[in-house]
Design a protein around this motif. Structure first.
Motif, mmCIF file in Angstrom:
data_model
loop_
_atom_site.group_PDB
_atom_site.id
_atom_site.type_symbol
_atom_site.label_atom_id
_atom_site.label_comp_id
_atom_site.label_asym_id
_atom_site.label_seq_id
_atom_site.Cartn_x
_atom_site.Cartn_y
_atom_site.Cartn_z
ATOM 1 N N LYS A 45 0.973 -1.304 -0.400
ATOM 2 C CA LYS A 45 0.263 -0.008 -0.745
ATOM 3 C C LYS A 45 0.361 0.982 0.243
ATOM 4 O O LYS A 45 0.734 2.233 -0.634
ATOM 5 C CB LYS A 45 -0.744 0.115 1.257
ATOM 6 C CG LYS A 45 -1.843 1.023 1.329
ATOM 7 C CD LYS A 45 -2.595 1.191 2.420
ATOM 8 C CE LYS A 45 -4.148 2.150 2.740
ATOM 9 N NZ LYS A 45 -4.654 2.181 3.932
ATOM 10 N N GLU A 46 1.928 1.132 1.123
ATOM 11 C CA GLU A 46 2.669 2.544 0.931
ATOM 12 C C GLU A 46 3.392 2.589 -0.230
ATOM 13 O O GLU A 46 3.689 3.287 -0.610
ATOM 14 C CB GLU A 46 4.021 2.396 1.980
ATOM 15 C CG GLU A 46 3.040 2.561 3.446
ATOM 16 C CD GLU A 46 4.091 2.100 4.192
ATOM 17 O OE1 GLU A 46 3.773 2.389 5.825
ATOM 18 O OE2 GLU A 46 5.161 0.932 4.136
ATOM 19 N N ARG A 47 3.711 1.470 -1.455
ATOM 20 C CA ARG A 47 5.235 1.706 -2.568
ATOM 21 C C ARG A 47 3.411 2.361 -3.610
ATOM 22 O O ARG A 47 4.375 3.571 -3.887
ATOM 23 C CB ARG A 47 5.272 0.062 -3.008
ATOM 24 C CG ARG A 47 6.419 -0.199 -2.763
ATOM 25 C CD ARG A 47 7.321 -1.096 -2.624
ATOM 26 N NE ARG A 47 6.520 -2.001 -3.395
ATOM 27 C CZ ARG A 47 6.490 -3.870 -3.884
ATOM 28 N NH1 ARG A 47 6.261 -4.089 -2.333
ATOM 29 N NH2 ARG A 47 5.568 -4.299 -3.803
ATOM 30 N N ALA A 48 2.520 1.889 -3.535
ATOM 31 C CA ALA A 48 1.408 1.903 -4.553
ATOM 32 C C ALA A 48 1.233 3.676 -4.282
ATOM 33 O O ALA A 48 1.288 4.346 -5.488
ATOM 34 C CB ALA A 48 0.517 1.684 -4.380
ATOM 35 N N GLN A 49 1.029 3.895 -2.628
ATOM 36 C CA GLN A 49 0.783 4.962 -2.810
ATOM 37 C C GLN A 49 2.188 5.870 -3.271
ATOM 38 O O GLN A 49 2.250 7.439 -3.725
ATOM 39 C CB GLN A 49 0.775 5.815 -0.912
ATOM 40 C CG GLN A 49 0.294 7.393 -1.220
ATOM 41 C CD GLN A 49 -1.057 7.762 -1.306
ATOM 42 O OE1 GLN A 49 -1.901 7.062 -1.133
ATOM 43 N NE2 GLN A 49 -0.471 8.809 -2.635
ATOM 44 N N ALA A 50 3.414 6.104 -3.196
ATOM 45 C CA ALA A 50 4.481 6.923 -3.534
ATOM 46 C C ALA A 50 4.800 6.729 -4.822
ATOM 47 O O ALA A 50 5.388 7.320 -5.365
ATOM 48 C CB ALA A 50 5.650 5.587 -2.226
#
Length: 68
Positions: A45-50
């Motif tokens: 989720k954090e990678r997708a947001q970044a």
């Protein structure tokens, strides 16, 4: 099939490690972790947001260029 995926995963990790070492050569006094470079220190989720945040910046810059 599963064994093939493990091999592909290992090969991808090895390739990332080689890229990381090449990128870190100029910064060997203060290298940052491979996990951070490869993006594996974040949750999906954090990678997708970044990823979306980075592309949002690019889109805004391109839009500014079109208006100029």
């Amino acid at each position: 099939m599963i064994e093939e995926l493990k091999g592909a995963r290992a090969r991808r990790r090895y390739e990332r490690e080689m890229i990381w070492w090449g990128a870190m050569l100029p910064y060997l006094k203060k290298p940052f972790p491979l996990e951070k470079f490869a993006g594996t220190d974040q949750s999906p989720k954090e990678r997708a947001q970044a990823f979306h945040d980075a592309w949002g910046k690019i889109d805004r810059a391109l839009e500014r260029g079109r208006r100029a």
